[in-house]
Design a protein around this motif. Structure first.
Motif, PDB file in Angstrom:
ATOM      1  N   SER A 164     -49.874  34.692  87.945  1.00 16.36           N
ATOM      2  CA  SER A 164     -49.920  35.467  89.188  1.00 16.36           C
ATOM      3  C   SER A 164     -51.008  36.528  89.136  1.00 16.36           C
ATOM      4  CB  SER A 164     -48.564  36.124  89.453  1.00 16.36           C
ATOM      5  OG  SER A 164     -47.550  35.154  89.632  1.00 16.36           O
ATOM      6  N   LEU A 199     -47.156  27.409  92.688  1.00 18.77           N
ATOM      7  CA  LEU A 199     -48.606  27.203  92.667  1.00 18.77           C
ATOM      8  C   LEU A 199     -48.960  25.826  93.200  1.00 18.77           C
ATOM      9  CD1 LEU A 199     -49.003  25.156  90.100  1.00 18.77           C
ATOM     10  CD2 LEU A 199     -49.129  27.238  88.764  1.00 18.77           C
ATOM     11  N   TRP A 208     -56.062  25.078  89.351  1.00 22.06           N
ATOM     12  CA  TRP A 208     -54.764  25.501  89.867  1.00 22.06           C
ATOM     13  C   TRP A 208     -54.946  26.806  90.628  1.00 22.06           C
ATOM     14  CZ3 TRP A 208     -53.250  30.326  88.405  1.00 22.06           C
ATOM     15  CH2 TRP A 208     -53.841  30.858  87.245  1.00 22.06           C
ATOM     16  N   THR A 209     -54.081  27.041  91.605  1.00 23.57           N
ATOM     17  CA  THR A 209     -54.133  28.254  92.420  1.00 23.57           C
ATOM     18  C   THR A 209     -52.714  28.711  92.717  1.00 23.57           C
ATOM     19  OG1 THR A 209     -56.169  27.480  93.485  1.00 23.57           O
ATOM     20  CG2 THR A 209     -54.985  29.286  94.557  1.00 23.57           C
ATOM     21  N   MET A 210     -52.449  29.988  92.531  1.00 23.29           N
ATOM     22  CA  MET A 210     -51.126  30.515  92.836  1.00 23.29           C
ATOM     23  C   MET A 210     -50.878  30.504  94.343  1.00 23.29           C
ATOM     24  SD  MET A 210     -49.484  31.135  90.100  1.00 23.29           S
ATOM     25  CE  MET A 210     -48.095  31.959  90.891  1.00 23.29           C
ATOM     26  N   GLN A 228     -46.596  33.898  93.947  1.00 26.99           N
ATOM     27  CA  GLN A 228     -46.991  34.950  93.014  1.00 26.99           C
ATOM     28  C   GLN A 228     -45.858  35.946  92.789  1.00 26.99           C
ATOM     29  OE1 GLN A 228     -50.828  35.949  95.068  1.00 26.99           O
ATOM     30  NE2 GLN A 228     -51.634  35.974  92.980  1.00 26.99           N
TER      31      GLN A 228
END
Length: 448
Positions: A164, A199, A208-210, A228
């Motif tokens: 996060s 995510l 990867w992306t929160m 997050q």
């Protein structure tokens, strides 16, 4: 026309003689090779569940010994794993051909001859599942098959805090974070965090992306925290609502918020953190999900596959078995021939459209089961408890499973019955159960 001669080519193999015979027979029949490879002989005395190496010999008919017919070479039959260890002629090491007299004492009498020209009948094993809600009550009933029993929930929480704070990153950074916290199997961890809507990952899995912080409604005046997360955020929410933290195996704790008289808008307005109201996310997701056929059409197509450059294995609904090359719709694994590494790739071959589809592993396996006329995908549903159970070996594609997970905010539990393992999801409404099973073509059994 030159007269054909029959000779034998021998090989050493360790494994099931029955499976070896069936697989080679299928390939010979599929490629119409029965005229040049009329039969196979197996070393006498080999047990059905043999675990030791044994010899087998294929009969080949060509104009002269050691000459492989053109149609056999083009079929790539001899490139299967069964033929990796050829045996040499004991009287002439420069030759691999053998005649019947040279192998007669090894293969025994005529009943050891297996004629390929006779079709091998296929009888699929009946798929029987007992009632998943009559599970075996034990301390292991809610554990993963691979769980070692330790509670690492706090370690997964630390991972979620770290991710996060970072916001986004590469797959390598994700693996390093898992390793530093002594969390094994990062790919499975990534999938679980995606199911919980913490995510997202790129289509190729390299990034990867929160997800933004959100409150997902699970029932009246109760929400679960997704996306997050930070310690300060949780502490602030504890000042505004009744917060309950429930540990989960192999993932961060589930944070529930119970609101009394105030609504969720009031809570969001009175915190300095950016939080969105996602509402009943499971229902919203189920509404927009396509049916399984459309989902298949939208999968990424892997370009530039030349089958002859790879070694192939076909998923037969239980495990992968060797095959020459893909010739029907289904799930396959492939490796580049003579490659130094053992990295296999998995694809779903859409034979009518000649497409090589990529997706999450469970999703591709589900597609293979869906297209198999001998397999019926099922679920059991209990309206009283609102629990839905799926056979462990019929796990749904990731995005459809997420709709089930978000209904409660928790991953499924593992329940063991006398015959099988089941994934049990909680707080599944009758509408959600019907909606998702209809889209996936799954048979719904109601257990009241």
């Amino acid at each position: 026309m030159p007269k054909l001669q029959r000779w034998y080519k021998g090989f050493s193999y360790r494994g099931s003689p029955k499976k070896l015979l069936e697989q080679i027979a299928n390939q010979v029949q599929e490629h119409n090779l029965n005229q040049v490879i009329p039969l196979l002989r197996i070393e006498k005395g080999v047990k059905p569940r043999n675990r030791k190496p044994f010899y087998f010999f294929i009969a080949i008919e060509s104009t002269q010994p050691d000459e492989i017919p053109t149609e056999v070479s083009k079929s790539h039959l001899l490139e299967l794993n069964y033929f990796k260890k050829p045996v040499k002629n004991p009287t002439n090491f420069n030759k691999t051909s053998l005649n019947y007299e040279e192998i007669k004492s090894m293969v025994g009498i005529a009943h050891d001859v297996h004629d390929y020209t006779h079709n091998i009948p296929y009888q699929p094993e009946p798929v029987t599942y007992d009632n998943p809600f009559d599970f075996i009550a034990s301390s292991n009933s809610e554990r993963s098959l691979s769980d070692d029993g330790k509670d690492f929930s706090h370690q997964y929480e630390r991972l979620l805090y770290w991710l996060s704070a970072l916001g986004a990153g590469s797959w390598e950074s994700f693996k390093i974070a898992c390793q530093s916290l002594e969390l094994a199997e990062p790919r499975r961890i990534l999938r679980r965090l995606k199911l919980l809507a913490h995510l997202e990952s790129s289509a190729d899995g390299s990034r990867w992306t929160m997800s933004p912080t959100a409150l997902v409604k699970t029932k009246s005046q109760e929400f679960v925290l997704c996306g997050q997360r930070s310690l300060k955020l949780v502490q602030r929410l504890e000042q505004l609502a009744k917060v309950t933290s429930i540990n989960q195996r192999r993932c961060p704790p589930c944070i529930y918020l119970k609101l009394a008289s105030k609504n969720v808008s009031y809570l969001i307005e009175h915190t300095e953190f950016s939080i969105s109201d996602a509402g009943k996310a499971s229902s919203k997701l189920a509404n927009i999900l396509p049916d399984i056929e459309t989902w298949q059409q939208n999968l990424r197509n892997l370009q530039g596959i030349e089958p002859s450059l790879y070694e192939w294995q076909y998923f037969d609904d239980h495990h992968f078995v060797d095959c020459v090359s893909p010739n029907k719709t289904g799930l396959y694994q492939f490796d580049r021939r003579e490659a130094n590494n053992n990295m296999s790739r998995t694809v779903f071959y859409d034979q009518p459209n000649n497409r090589w589809l990529q997706g999450d592993w469970y999703g591709l396996r589900f597609l293979a089961l869906y297209h198999n006329q001998d397999i019926s995908c099922i679920v059991h549903y209990n309206k009283t408890t609102e629990n839905l159970a799926i056979p462990l070996d019929q796990r749904w594609p990731e995005i459809y499973e997420r709709a089930l997970v978000l209904a409660s905010g928790q991953l499924p539990t593992y329940q063991r019955t006398e015959q099988s393992w089941w994934l049990v999801y909680e707080r599944i409404t009758p509408k959600l159960a019907t909606q998702l099973t209809d889209k996936l073509g799954v048979r719904l059994h109601n257990n009241d």
